[in-house]
Scaffold this active site. Structure first.
Site, PDB file in Angstrom:
ATOM      1  N   ASP A 134       0.829  -1.193   0.000  1.00 45.40           N
ATOM      2  CA  ASP A 134       0.000   0.000   0.000  1.00 45.40           C
ATOM      3  C   ASP A 134       0.871   1.254   0.000  1.00 45.40           C
ATOM      4  O   ASP A 134       0.639   2.183   0.760  1.00 45.40           O
ATOM      5  CB  ASP A 134      -0.922  -0.006   1.237  1.00 45.40           C
ATOM      6  CG  ASP A 134      -2.148   0.880   1.021  1.00 45.40           C
ATOM      7  OD1 ASP A 134      -2.634   0.930  -0.118  1.00 45.40           O
ATOM      8  OD2 ASP A 134      -2.595   1.527   1.990  1.00 45.40           O
ATOM      9  N   CYS A 214     -17.054   7.696  -5.079  1.00 42.14           N
ATOM     10  CA  CYS A 214     -16.747   6.518  -4.247  1.00 42.14           C
ATOM     11  C   CYS A 214     -16.666   6.915  -2.769  1.00 42.14           C
ATOM     12  O   CYS A 214     -15.835   7.728  -2.364  1.00 42.14           O
ATOM     13  CB  CYS A 214     -15.435   5.889  -4.704  1.00 42.14           C
ATOM     14  SG  CYS A 214     -14.986   4.469  -3.678  1.00 42.14           S
TER      15      CYS A 214
HETATM   16  C1  B12 Z   1      -5.918   4.941  -4.554  1.00 36.06           C
HETATM   17  C2  B12 Z   1      -6.444   3.710  -3.888  1.00 36.06           C
HETATM   18  C3  B12 Z   1      -7.798   3.683  -3.553  1.00 36.06           C
HETATM   19  C4  B12 Z   1      -8.763   4.755  -4.019  1.00 36.06           C
HETATM   20  C5  B12 Z   1      -9.119   4.467  -5.516  1.00 36.06           C
HETATM   21  C6  B12 Z   1      -9.526   3.004  -5.777  1.00 36.06           C
HETATM   22  C7  B12 Z   1      -9.420   2.568  -7.223  1.00 36.06           C
HETATM   23  N1  B12 Z   1     -10.344   1.722  -7.636  1.00 36.06           N
HETATM   24  O1  B12 Z   1      -8.512   2.987  -7.954  1.00 36.06           O
HETATM   25  C8  B12 Z   1      -9.937   4.609  -3.013  1.00 36.06           C
HETATM   26  C9  B12 Z   1      -9.698   5.533  -1.836  1.00 36.06           C
HETATM   27  C10 B12 Z   1     -11.319   4.885  -3.586  1.00 36.06           C
HETATM   28  C11 B12 Z   1      -9.728   3.155  -2.601  1.00 36.06           C
HETATM   29  C12 B12 Z   1     -10.728   2.364  -2.100  1.00 36.06           C
HETATM   30  C13 B12 Z   1     -10.570   1.037  -1.756  1.00 36.06           C
HETATM   31  N2  B12 Z   1      -9.403   0.382  -1.639  1.00 36.06           N
HETATM   32 CO1  B12 Z   1      -7.726   1.091  -2.231  1.00 36.06          CO
HETATM   33  N3  B12 Z   1      -6.080   1.596  -2.856  1.00 36.06           N
HETATM   34  C14 B12 Z   1      -5.599   2.611  -3.581  1.00 36.06           C
HETATM   35  C15 B12 Z   1      -4.123   2.458  -3.944  1.00 36.06           C
HETATM   36  C16 B12 Z   1      -3.290   3.346  -2.999  1.00 36.06           C
HETATM   37  C17 B12 Z   1      -3.816   2.790  -5.409  1.00 36.06           C
HETATM   38  C18 B12 Z   1      -4.818   2.178  -6.415  1.00 36.06           C
HETATM   39  C19 B12 Z   1      -4.617   2.700  -7.818  1.00 36.06           C
HETATM   40  O2  B12 Z   1      -3.477   2.911  -8.224  1.00 36.06           O
HETATM   41  N4  B12 Z   1      -5.698   2.953  -8.560  1.00 36.06           N
HETATM   42  C20 B12 Z   1      -5.587   3.513  -9.861  1.00 36.06           C
HETATM   43  C21 B12 Z   1      -6.444   2.814 -10.919  1.00 36.06           C
HETATM   44  C22 B12 Z   1      -5.831   3.145 -12.291  1.00 36.06           C
HETATM   45  O3  B12 Z   1      -6.396   1.445 -10.720  1.00 36.06           O
HETATM   46  P1  B12 Z   1      -7.616   0.421 -10.911  1.00 36.06           P
HETATM   47  O4  B12 Z   1      -8.947   0.917 -10.701  1.00 36.06           O
HETATM   48  O5  B12 Z   1      -7.122  -0.696 -10.115  1.00 36.06           O
HETATM   49  O6  B12 Z   1      -7.454   0.219 -12.532  1.00 36.06           O
HETATM   50  C23 B12 Z   1      -7.197  -1.033 -13.111  1.00 36.06           C
HETATM   51  C24 B12 Z   1      -8.474  -1.709 -13.633  1.00 36.06           C
HETATM   52  O7  B12 Z   1      -9.328  -0.714 -14.177  1.00 36.06           O
HETATM   53  C25 B12 Z   1      -7.893  -2.646 -14.699  1.00 36.06           C
HETATM   54  N5  B12 Z   1      -8.647  -2.681 -15.917  1.00 36.06           N
HETATM   55  C26 B12 Z   1      -8.309  -2.072 -17.065  1.00 36.06           C
HETATM   56  N6  B12 Z   1      -9.219  -2.322 -17.997  1.00 36.06           N
HETATM   57  C27 B12 Z   1     -10.167  -3.128 -17.429  1.00 36.06           C
HETATM   58  C28 B12 Z   1     -11.336  -3.679 -17.966  1.00 36.06           C
HETATM   59  C29 B12 Z   1     -12.159  -4.512 -17.149  1.00 36.06           C
HETATM   60  C30 B12 Z   1     -13.387  -5.104 -17.716  1.00 36.06           C
HETATM   61  C31 B12 Z   1     -11.796  -4.710 -15.781  1.00 36.06           C
HETATM   62  C32 B12 Z   1     -12.676  -5.551 -14.886  1.00 36.06           C
HETATM   63  C33 B12 Z   1     -10.607  -4.126 -15.257  1.00 36.06           C
HETATM   64  C34 B12 Z   1      -9.814  -3.349 -16.109  1.00 36.06           C
HETATM   65  O8  B12 Z   1      -6.592  -2.128 -15.036  1.00 36.06           O
HETATM   66  C35 B12 Z   1      -6.376  -0.879 -14.384  1.00 36.06           C
HETATM   67  C36 B12 Z   1      -4.897  -0.668 -14.135  1.00 36.06           C
HETATM   68  O9  B12 Z   1      -4.347  -1.656 -13.300  1.00 36.06           O
HETATM   69  C37 B12 Z   1      -3.889   0.926  -3.686  1.00 36.06           C
HETATM   70  C38 B12 Z   1      -2.498   0.574  -3.113  1.00 36.06           C
HETATM   71  C39 B12 Z   1      -1.451   0.602  -4.186  1.00 36.06           C
HETATM   72  N7  B12 Z   1      -0.300   1.143  -3.884  1.00 36.06           N
HETATM   73  O10 B12 Z   1      -1.661   0.139  -5.276  1.00 36.06           O
HETATM   74  C40 B12 Z   1      -5.012   0.551  -2.688  1.00 36.06           C
HETATM   75  C41 B12 Z   1      -5.737  -0.779  -2.904  1.00 36.06           C
HETATM   76  C42 B12 Z   1      -6.099  -0.897  -4.369  1.00 36.06           C
HETATM   77  N8  B12 Z   1      -6.989  -0.630  -2.111  1.00 36.06           N
HETATM   78  C43 B12 Z   1      -7.370  -1.681  -1.546  1.00 36.06           C
HETATM   79  C44 B12 Z   1      -8.576  -1.772  -0.812  1.00 36.06           C
HETATM   80  C45 B12 Z   1      -8.722  -2.945   0.136  1.00 36.06           C
HETATM   81  C46 B12 Z   1      -9.576  -0.799  -0.982  1.00 36.06           C
HETATM   82  C47 B12 Z   1     -11.037  -0.869  -0.467  1.00 36.06           C
HETATM   83  C48 B12 Z   1     -11.668  -2.254  -0.547  1.00 36.06           C
HETATM   84  C49 B12 Z   1     -11.052  -0.332   0.979  1.00 36.06           C
HETATM   85  C50 B12 Z   1     -12.444  -0.107   1.551  1.00 36.06           C
HETATM   86  N9  B12 Z   1     -13.085  -1.125   2.077  1.00 36.06           N
HETATM   87  O11 B12 Z   1     -12.919   0.998   1.538  1.00 36.06           O
HETATM   88  C51 B12 Z   1     -11.728   0.150  -1.415  1.00 36.06           C
HETATM   89  C52 B12 Z   1     -12.260  -0.510  -2.683  1.00 36.06           C
HETATM   90  C53 B12 Z   1     -12.846   0.477  -3.674  1.00 36.06           C
HETATM   91  C54 B12 Z   1     -12.842  -0.053  -5.100  1.00 36.06           C
HETATM   92  N10 B12 Z   1     -13.944  -0.611  -5.548  1.00 36.06           N
HETATM   93  O12 B12 Z   1     -11.801   0.047  -5.767  1.00 36.06           O
HETATM   94  C55 B12 Z   1      -6.452  -2.871  -1.815  1.00 36.06           C
HETATM   95  C56 B12 Z   1      -7.108  -3.798  -2.864  1.00 36.06           C
HETATM   96  C57 B12 Z   1      -6.950  -5.279  -2.609  1.00 36.06           C
HETATM   97  C58 B12 Z   1      -7.595  -6.076  -3.692  1.00 36.06           C
HETATM   98  N11 B12 Z   1      -7.873  -7.337  -3.381  1.00 36.06           N
HETATM   99  O13 B12 Z   1      -7.843  -5.651  -4.801  1.00 36.06           O
HETATM  100  C59 B12 Z   1      -5.143  -2.112  -2.315  1.00 36.06           C
HETATM  101  C60 B12 Z   1      -4.342  -2.871  -3.360  1.00 36.06           C
HETATM  102  C61 B12 Z   1      -4.290  -1.848  -1.065  1.00 36.06           C
HETATM  103  C62 B12 Z   1      -3.473  -3.069  -0.668  1.00 36.06           C
HETATM  104  N12 B12 Z   1      -2.157  -3.004  -0.804  1.00 36.06           N
HETATM  105  O14 B12 Z   1      -4.014  -4.077  -0.271  1.00 36.06           O
HETATM  106  N13 B12 Z   1      -8.471   2.750  -2.798  1.00 36.06           N
HETATM  107  S1  SF4 Z   2     -18.783   3.582  -3.020  1.00 38.04           S
HETATM  108 FE1  SF4 Z   2     -19.143   1.973  -4.498  1.00 38.04          FE
HETATM  109  S2  SF4 Z   2     -17.171   1.640  -5.554  1.00 38.04           S
HETATM  110 FE2  SF4 Z   2     -16.751   2.812  -3.691  1.00 38.04          FE
HETATM  111  S3  SF4 Z   2     -16.223   1.212  -2.217  1.00 38.04           S
HETATM  112 FE3  SF4 Z   2     -18.430   1.648  -1.944  1.00 38.04          FE
HETATM  113  S4  SF4 Z   2     -19.475   0.163  -3.250  1.00 38.04           S
HETATM  114 FE4  SF4 Z   2     -17.299   0.166  -3.860  1.00 38.04          FE
END
Ligand code: B12
Ligand code: SF4
Ligand code: SF4
Length: 360
Positions: A134, A214
């Site tokens: 993280d 979110c």
């Molecule tokens: C910023 C961040 C957040 C932000 C943004 C979340 C997000 N979705 O990006 C916020 C504050 C909202 C957040 C919330 C949560 N987070 Co957070 N967060 C991070 C952090 C610091 C960076 C994530 C990041 O870089 N996002 C940027 C975008 C570009 O990434 P992405 O959405 O994953 O994009 C990918 C997909 O879209 C995929 N993709 C591309 N094309 C397609 C097409 C399809 C069809 C699909 C399905 C996917 C896909 O590829 C993209 C690039 O990898 C990481 C830790 C880290 N250093 O990585 C933890 C991390 C992602 N979080 C984590 C957790 C636990 C959560 C929460 C569950 C916490 C909670 N209960 O509130 C929620 C879940 C929300 C959600 N649905 O994502 C865990 C996830 C574990 C896991 N099993 O996935 C991480 C990895 C922390 C950790 N080290 O454990 N988080």
């Molecule tokens: S607001 Fe929606 S996307 Fe964000 S953590 Fe809650 S259910 Fe997931």
């Protein structure tokens, strides 16, 4: 005396060591640029979906380049540790706010510490190796996907086959060569439960979360909480689990882990923070709040934003006839901080609204 390097731990050695620490899933990703993550970060930033988030968005060129983390890196060892417990603390009496499962206890520090120990054994063999959990230096989920741990769910979490998404992730970037794993195929199929189940419609496309909607981010960011999502916030104080709670592969009974029960069961001293008494929170001073919840991320380390969230929870969930809740809200309506005053006004209005009987 020059110390001779020790032999490089084999992958099996590393897996055995990690497993002994409760880390259930392991894989290896190549140490190349995380192209898809870089594109996603840049595009989402350009579209405003990052909603002012820093973290990995702060410097996408860096957070997607393992060579920037460790020069000459050849492999990224990636690990997942479960946190879905098979016992749950009961909701205590009083006005209580809910905490996201990942934050009930600190799951990151134990994982970080295990990975640092493993990294140390690799360094003793003369290689560079740095552990990240993280951390803004690397995008964990993309590494987990490339390292064959799981697939990207439509809720953006990485889901592990047969185990779901309630896992924290961490990695070791190293110059040591290890055999890369094969990525896992998509397991969501035609399911769309998370898209429909998100209370604010934040999953704007499969795998794409709009930070502006979110709740997990809105609870952490500084400033006013958007009015249109205040009711949807319900009783949440920190984190949101809805898109995982509705996810069939994530909530199967078999995914619950005794390892956390041991940890949670042992902590009867108030360290398990599944519920927080919000009236107590609103009475406490900054030092007390930072002491209680300091391991949670909050913008600028400023407990003001926890108080803001707590006021909304009072408005949404307290008994409108609860004298202490009313008095707390009234006190905050005269608070020196303008944002808190405005949230207290909203809470007072919401309590009134909930007191009035609804028309038949
Ligand atoms: C910023 C961040 C957040 C932000 C943004 C979340 C997000 N979705 O990006 C916020 C504050 C909202 C957040 C919330 C949560 N987070 Co957070 N967060 C991070 C952090 C610091 C960076 C994530 C990041 O870089 N996002 C940027 C975008 C570009 O990434 P992405 O959405 O994953 O994009 C990918 C997909 O879209 C995929 N993709 C591309 N094309 C397609 C097409 C399809 C069809 C699909 C399905 C996917 C896909 O590829 C993209 C690039 O990898 C990481 C830790 C880290 N250093 O990585 C933890 C991390 C992602 N979080 C984590 C957790 C636990 C959560 C929460 C569950 C916490 C909670 N209960 O509130 C929620 C879940 C929300 C959600 N649905 O994502 C865990 C996830 C574990 C896991 N099993 O996935 C991480 C990895 C922390 C950790 N080290 O454990 N988080
Ligand atoms: S607001 Fe929606 S996307 Fe964000 S953590 Fe809650 S259910 Fe997931
Ligand atoms: S709820 Fe369904 S679509 Fe969403 S991540 Fe889980 S399996 Fe995939």
């Amino acid at each position: 005396m020059v110390r001779r390097p020790e032999p490089l731990p084999t992958w099996d050695d590393i897996v055995a060591r990690a497993s002994a620490e409760g880390i259930t899933h392991h894989g290896v990703a190549p140490a190349a640029v995380l192209e898809r993550a870089r594109t996603a970060l840049l595009e989402r930033k350009a579209d405003g979906l990052h909603a002012g988030m820093g973290f990995t968005y702060r410097n996408p060129e860096r957070s997607t380049d393992p060579q920037r983390a460790v020069e000459g890196a050849q492999s990224i060892l990636v690990f997942a540790k479960p946190y879905l417990a098979d016992i749950e603390p009961e909701r205590p009496p009083g006005v209580q706010a809910r905490v996201g499962r990942y934050a009930w206890v600190d799951h990151y520090e134990p994982l970080r510490s295990s990975l640092r120990d493993i990294a140390h054994t690799i360094r003793r063999a003369g290689h560079r190796a740095v552990a990240f959990t993280d951390d803004n230096s690397i995008v964990d989920r993309e590494v987990a996907y490339l390292g064959g741990l799981g697939w990207f769910g439509k809720n953006a979490n990485v889901l592990l086959p047969g185990a779901g998404s309630f896992f924290v992730l961490g990695s070791i970037v190293t110059t040591a060569p290890y055999e890369p794993s094969t990525p896992v195929a998509d397991g969501c199929g035609s399911c769309t439960r998370c898209l429909d189940g998100c209370p604010t419609g934040a999953i704007v496309a499969p795998g794409v979360v709009d930070g502006n909607r979110c709740l997990a981010w809105l609870l952490q960011q500084p400033g006013p909480f958007p009015v249109e999502f205040r009711e949807a916030l319900g009783d949440r104080l920190y984190g949101c689990d809805d898109c995982q709670e509705v996810c069939p592969p994530s909530v199967r009974l078999g995914n619950r882990h005794r390892v956390d029960v041991v940890e949670i069961g042992r902590r009867t001293d108030g360290d398990v923070q599944a519920w927080v008494d919000v009236l107590d929170l609103l009475d406490a001073d900054d030092a007390t709040l930072l002491d209680r919840h300091g391991r949670w991320y909050v913008a600028d380390r400023d407990p003001t934003w926890w108080r803001r969230n707590a006021l909304l929870v009072v408005g949404n969930t307290a008994d409108p006839a609860d004298g202490r809740a009313r008095a707390t809200v009234e006190r905050y309506r005269a608070h020196p901080n303008e944002v808190l005053r405005e949230h207290a006004d909203w809470a007072a209005e919401r309590l009134d609204q909930r007191l009035r009987p609804t028309a038949p």
